[in-house]
Motif scaffolding. Structure first.
Motif, PDB file in Angstrom:
ATOM      1  N   ARG A  70      -7.769  13.475 -18.408  1.00 45.82           N
ATOM      2  CA  ARG A  70      -6.754  12.318 -18.003  1.00 45.82           C
ATOM      3  C   ARG A  70      -5.656  12.166 -19.332  1.00 45.82           C
ATOM      4  N   LEU A  71      -6.340  11.937 -20.447  1.00 48.17           N
ATOM      5  CA  LEU A  71      -5.492  12.019 -21.479  1.00 48.17           C
ATOM      6  C   LEU A  71      -4.838  13.029 -22.102  1.00 48.17           C
ATOM      7  N   THR A  72      -5.422  14.064 -21.698  1.00 48.03           N
ATOM      8  CA  THR A  72      -4.432  15.686 -22.113  1.00 48.03           C
ATOM      9  C   THR A  72      -3.397  15.533 -21.169  1.00 48.03           C
ATOM     10  N   ARG A  73      -3.497  15.130 -20.013  1.00 49.65           N
ATOM     11  CA  ARG A  73      -2.305  15.239 -18.963  1.00 49.65           C
ATOM     12  C   ARG A  73      -1.018  14.161 -19.447  1.00 49.65           C
ATOM     13  N   VAL A  74      -1.706  12.913 -19.966  1.00 47.16           N
ATOM     14  CA  VAL A  74      -0.928  11.863 -20.532  1.00 47.16           C
ATOM     15  C   VAL A  74      -0.223  12.270 -21.628  1.00 47.16           C
ATOM     16  N   VAL A  75      -0.731  12.891 -22.691  1.00 46.09           N
ATOM     17  CA  VAL A  75       0.074  13.534 -23.895  1.00 46.09           C
ATOM     18  C   VAL A  75       1.063  14.592 -23.295  1.00 46.09           C
ATOM     19  N   GLU A  76       0.664  15.350 -22.337  1.00 43.18           N
ATOM     20  CA  GLU A  76       1.616  16.640 -22.100  1.00 43.18           C
ATOM     21  C   GLU A  76       2.989  15.919 -21.440  1.00 43.18           C
ATOM     22  N   SER A  77       2.609  14.636 -20.691  1.00 43.01           N
ATOM     23  CA  SER A  77       3.845  14.188 -19.918  1.00 43.01           C
ATOM     24  C   SER A  77       4.567  13.452 -20.985  1.00 43.01           C
ATOM     25  N   PHE A  78       4.153  12.945 -22.228  1.00 43.47           N
ATOM     26  CA  PHE A  78       4.934  12.488 -23.238  1.00 43.47           C
ATOM     27  C   PHE A  78       5.713  13.451 -24.041  1.00 43.47           C
ATOM     28  N   GLU A  79       4.974  14.431 -24.239  1.00 46.90           N
ATOM     29  CA  GLU A  79       5.471  15.551 -24.915  1.00 46.90           C
ATOM     30  C   GLU A  79       6.740  16.115 -23.979  1.00 46.90           C
ATOM     31  N   ALA A  80       6.564  16.355 -22.798  1.00 48.76           N
ATOM     32  CA  ALA A  80       7.462  16.869 -22.024  1.00 48.76           C
ATOM     33  C   ALA A  80       8.869  16.082 -21.933  1.00 48.76           C
ATOM     34  N   GLN A  81       8.431  14.739 -21.976  1.00 43.79           N
ATOM     35  CA  GLN A  81       9.781  13.594 -22.079  1.00 43.79           C
ATOM     36  C   GLN A  81      10.507  13.664 -23.275  1.00 43.79           C
ATOM     37  N   LEU A  82       9.640  13.951 -24.542  1.00 40.84           N
ATOM     38  CA  LEU A  82      10.325  14.090 -25.700  1.00 40.84           C
ATOM     39  C   LEU A  82      11.195  15.476 -25.772  1.00 40.84           C
ATOM     40  N   GLU A  83      10.707  16.399 -25.309  1.00 44.32           N
ATOM     41  CA  GLU A  83      11.523  17.486 -25.349  1.00 44.32           C
ATOM     42  C   GLU A  83      12.773  17.470 -24.382  1.00 44.32           C
ATOM     43  N   PHE A  84      12.778  17.010 -23.282  1.00 43.90           N
ATOM     44  CA  PHE A  84      13.709  16.653 -22.422  1.00 43.90           C
ATOM     45  C   PHE A  84      14.817  15.917 -23.070  1.00 43.90           C
ATOM     46  N   GLU A  85      14.481  14.688 -24.046  1.00 48.40           N
ATOM     47  CA  GLU A  85      15.251  13.810 -24.541  1.00 48.40           C
ATOM     48  C   GLU A  85      15.746  14.427 -25.728  1.00 48.40           C
ATOM     49  N   ARG A  86      15.104  15.246 -26.448  1.00 47.92           N
ATOM     50  CA  ARG A  86      15.495  15.851 -27.340  1.00 47.92           C
ATOM     51  C   ARG A  86      16.680  17.076 -27.357  1.00 47.92           C
ATOM     52  N   THR A  87      16.551  17.664 -26.231  1.00 46.16           N
ATOM     53  CA  THR A  87      17.390  18.861 -25.963  1.00 46.16           C
ATOM     54  C   THR A  87      18.542  18.315 -25.012  1.00 46.16           C
TER      55      THR A  87
END
Length: 459
Positions: A304-321
């Motif tokens: 579950r925490l892996t999925r949470v971290v992946e969601s945060f990483e995806a959001q960061l990549e979206f906002e960064r680009t």
């Protein structure tokens, strides 16, 4: 009283296990089964001291009547339940003389139990579960406390499924390992064990113990673990009846009561390994599940925490680009710094399109602050998880040393899964720190802006 009970049971276990090599688990489970009024199935090759375990267990009870029988495919009911009474037959009654046989025993050992025919199995079903025996037209109460049964293997036969389910605890017995084999050879032929009478129990004391244990609580964390195990067994196709779950819960209460505790703890739940799973392979997978689950809960699960971290990483990549149009102070489109003029030195949107006027998106202080705060909350979850795992690791050695029912090698079984889980959490935590630094480094806008909605997490 609780301390007295613990010391009494500790002394009883020490006495019963004297001169037995690598049979600590079996002795503990057999005594726990007797305290709970349940039955133990020992699975393993001949010559591994399975009958010796039962013969020793009889000394745990005062005035215990012991019965032992080896079954074959030719065994008849008379061998277990007694011969027919000639006097009763002369009076047109079909009754057995049960004196000295299973219906009057308190401790029993049945070897090669699955070789019994249907007539024997049907009678055993009622005797094992209800502690009653149908003798002619009468149903009699029996003094049976526990049955230890043995077999080389469990036949794949649906006809014996109900009978197999009567054995709440199942233990795989292996020959003595090479490391302690010399000790086995050095054992004397005649071994007499001495059990202090003060350590023994009578039927009234067993009844009182079970009644007291019924008040032991199952805390939310334990209920959650058992519920998760039930859901996992359903996914794995491991059959566990509702009756078995209820009996296992009572077994855990008795295990906790023996230590003087008012509630079951997660260490007691290691005993579920011996009650869930019909085969050795299934029990091994349950043990692996417990080791991986230990020190975590539904929220703090690696998957579950892996999925949470992946969601945060995806959001960061979206906002960064993400990009936005570049307006100057006058509100007009301006060429982004670093964009090249055309050959004529013209900033012509007609010839260059809008690409030269696009810049990385900028975020207000409130947006960035909210993201950093949300990541900080996730980081706190990881700190809690790692702290919990560290506490479990510190408790492990002391818990095994003092616990009446955990096998001596329990610490070795769970130490590696604990270390693996901790390594997974530590790696995920490092990724969370990178995410927090990434959000903090987003391009800053002049205006404070508004706080964004929290990052959506799947699962």
């Amino acid at each position: 009283m609780s301390s007295e009970l613990y010391e009494r049971l500790r002394g009883l276990l020490d006495a019963l296990s004297a001169h037995l090599i690598e049979r600590d688990t079996e002795i503990r489970l057999s005594l726990l089964a007797a305290l709970a009024g349940e039955h133990l199935l020992l699975l393993g090759p001949p010559g591994t001291a399975k009958s010796e375990l039962a013969r020793r267990l009889r000394h745990a009870l005062r005035d215990a009547r012991y019965f032992e029988r080896l079954l074959t495919r030719f065994s008849v009911p008379e061998e277990l339940f007694g011969p027919l009474s000639i006097v009763a037959l002369e009076q047109d009654r079909y009754e057995r003389q049960t004196a000295g046989f299973l219906p009057e025993a308190s401790i029993a050992f049945i070897d090669e139990v699955f070789k019994a025919n249907s007539a024997i199995l049907n009678a055993l079903l009622t005797l094992l579960n209800e502690r009653e025996f149908d003798n002619g037209s009468r149903r009699l109460r029996t003094p049976l406390v526990t049955v230890l049964a043995a077999s080389n293997e469990v036949p794949e036969d649906e006809a014996i499924a109900a009978f197999h389910d009567r054995f709440l605890l199942r233990c795989d017995v292996q020959p003595v390992g090479a490391g302690r084999f010399p000790e086995l050879l050095a054992l004397p032929d005649d071994i007499a064990i001495t059990v202090p009478d003060a350590c023994r129990f009578d039927h009234a004391e067993l009844d009182a113990l079970r009644q007291a244990a019924a008040a032991v609580a199952l805390p939310a964390a334990v209920v959650e673990l058992i519920a998760d195990l039930r859901a996992w067994t359903l996914e794995q196709g491991i059959a566990v009846t509702d009756r078995r779950w209820r009996k296992l819960a009572q077994l855990l209460r008795i295990a906790a009561h023996a230590h003087g505790r008012s509630q079951v703890d997660l260490w007691d739940c290691a005993l579920l390994v011996y009650g869930v799973g019909e085969t050795a392979a299934q029990r091994a997978t349950v043990a692996q599940w417990y080791g991986e689950r230990l020190g975590t809960d539904r929220v703090l699960q690696p998957a579950r925490l892996t999925r949470v971290v992946e969601s945060f990483e995806a959001q960061l990549e979206f906002e960064r680009t993400a990009t936005d149009l570049n307006y100057d102070a006058a509100g007009r489109l301006a060429l982004e710094a670093g964009a090249e003029d055309d050959d004529n030195g013209l900033r012509s949107s007609r010839r260059k399109g809008l690409s030269g006027f696009i810049r990385p998106k900028q975020y207000g202080e409130r947006h960035i602050g909210a993201r950093v705060e949300q990541v900080g909350a996730l980081l706190a979850e990881f700190d809690a998880a790692l702290g919990g795992l560290d506490r479990i690791a510190l408790e492990l050695e002391e818990t095994v040393r003092l616990h009446l029912w955990l096998p001596p090698d329990f610490a070795d079984r769970v130490r590696e899964p604990l270390a693996v889980t901790r390594a997974v959490f530590a790696a995920l935590r490092a990724r969370v720190i990178d995410v927090r630094e990434g959000f903090a480094a987003l391009p800053l806008a002049d205006e404070p802006g508004t706080a964004p909605a929290p990052i959506a997490v799947d699962g």
